[in-house]
Scaffold this active site. Structure first.
Site, PDB file in Angstrom:
ATOM      1  N   SER A 143       0.846  -1.192   0.000  1.00 35.48           N
ATOM      2  CA  SER A 143       0.000   0.000   0.000  1.00 35.48           C
ATOM      3  C   SER A 143       0.877   1.236   0.000  1.00 35.48           C
ATOM      4  CB  SER A 143      -0.878  -0.019   1.257  1.00 35.48           C
ATOM      5  OG  SER A 143      -1.481   1.233   1.500  1.00 35.48           O
ATOM      6  N   TYR A 167      -1.309   0.471  11.426  1.00 40.81           N
ATOM      7  CA  TYR A 167      -1.620  -0.048  10.097  1.00 40.81           C
ATOM      8  C   TYR A 167      -0.455   0.180   9.154  1.00 40.81           C
ATOM      9  CZ  TYR A 167      -3.692  -0.855   5.566  1.00 40.81           C
ATOM     10  OH  TYR A 167      -3.930  -1.335   4.290  1.00 40.81           O
TER      11      TYR A 167
END
Length: 340
Positions: A143, A167
């Site tokens: 990501s 995250y």
């Protein structure tokens, strides 16, 4: 071809044939990207095995009947023994590792489960692949969050991975683990780094696009948690699917890209309020937002440079932002049974 999906791949005839009856494992099958990717693989004739941990009745995987067209196995990516069994018994050739805990708020509240899924799940899957001689391509979903907060933007593939929030850290770690397996064990792994996916089938109402579209279609003011100035990359899920498939296509014939990561982006970063303007235009409802300004510990700007994917893989978006938002608005309008 999937209804509404453009192939967008050069040399598509040869590449399509490479997928015929190919045993492919998709982890994270009930996620937004997982459902769209499985549909595209089925259209190419692949034999898809879908890994599902929790049954999610609202997911595209269930709502579109994809579960009836694939082999479904239930398990956890963090269970290496189970992953080895799945890869061996189903004679998997290609692995798309998408499974992850993807909600930032959940990661902040419960980091241990996020680290278990995103970090342990990645090394367990890759170790199982290392022990499975038939596996010949592995695509690992990273990501833009893996890059963390940077002073120089856009992110390039050479930008250090330095996530700080739970995250972001989980994606940095998973990304580095994938690179380690490629460089240490010559495992045929490529890593994809994309921005914020949106598209039909996303029912996480805390995200900007689904939440704003639901509010607007129901005549309510969309709620913005931040002050609206955060800059982000947005990419329609079908463009994400084309990126993942193209990366796997190239990896089948070019082992020199193993161990490398590729950024995929429309290269049109927008503030939250600018994105909301595009959403309102796509929905056809002009209601001013409610801006809470409550978001804390958010990175001010995150966006990607996709030059490497364009030049080395030949990738380009096939749907784009505004068309993607129109398709997404139509999906939510139909799902919510709201007339124009």
């Amino acid at each position: 071809m999937v209804a509404g999906m453009t192939d967008g791949l050069t040399g598509s005839v040869g590449r399509m044939s490479a997928w015929q009856e190919r045993p492919v494992l998709v982890t994270g099958a009930t996620g937004l990207l997982g459902g769209w990717l499985i549909e595209a693989l089925l259209a190419r004739g692949a034999h898809v095995v879908a890994l599902v941990r929790d049954r999610v009745p609202s997911s595209r995987f269930h709502q579109e009947g994809l579960r009836d067209r694939v082999v479904t196995v239930h398990g956890d990516v963090a269970d290496q023994e189970a992953m080895e069994r799945i890869l061996g018994e189903h004679e998997i050739r290609t692995v798309f590792h998408l499974a992850a805990q993807t909600i930032v708020g959940i990661a902040n509240r419960n980091p241990s489960s996020t680290f278990e899924s995103n970090i342990k799940g990645t090394w367990a899957t890759l170790e199982a692949c290392r022990r499975s001689p038939l596996v010949s391509e592995i695509i690992v979903a990273s990501s833009d969050k893996a890059y963390g907060d940077q002073t120089v933007l856009p992110y390039s593939e050479g930008t250090p991975l330095q996530g700080r929030a739970p995250y972001d850290v989980s994606k940095s770690c998973a990304d580095l683990i994938a690179q380690s397996y490629a460089h240490t064990y010559e495992l045929p792994v490529c890593i994809t780094r994309c921005g914020n996916f949106f598209g039909g089938g996303d029912l996480n109402w805390n995200r900007l696009v689904p939440g704003a579209m639901r509010d607007l279609l129901n005549g309510r003011s969309p709620v913005i948690r931040s002050d609206g100035s955060l800059v982000r990359d947005y990419i329609h899920v079908e463009d994400g699917v084309s990126a993942y498939l193209l990366t796997a296509d190239v990896l089948m014939t070019r082992r020199d890209i193993a161990g490398r990561a590729f950024n995929f982006s429309l290269e049109k970063p927008l503030t939250v309020l600018e994105m909301l303007d595009r959403i309102r235009e796509a929905v056809g409802v002009d209601i001013a937002p409610t801006v809470l300004g409550e978001a804390r510990h958010e990175i001010a700007a995150q966006y990607l440079d996709a030059t490497q994917a364009r030049n080395e893989l030949g990738w380009s978006p096939v749907v784009g932002l505004d068309e993607g938002l129109r398709r997404t608005a139509d999906w939510y309008r139909s799902m919510l049974m709201v007339s124009r």
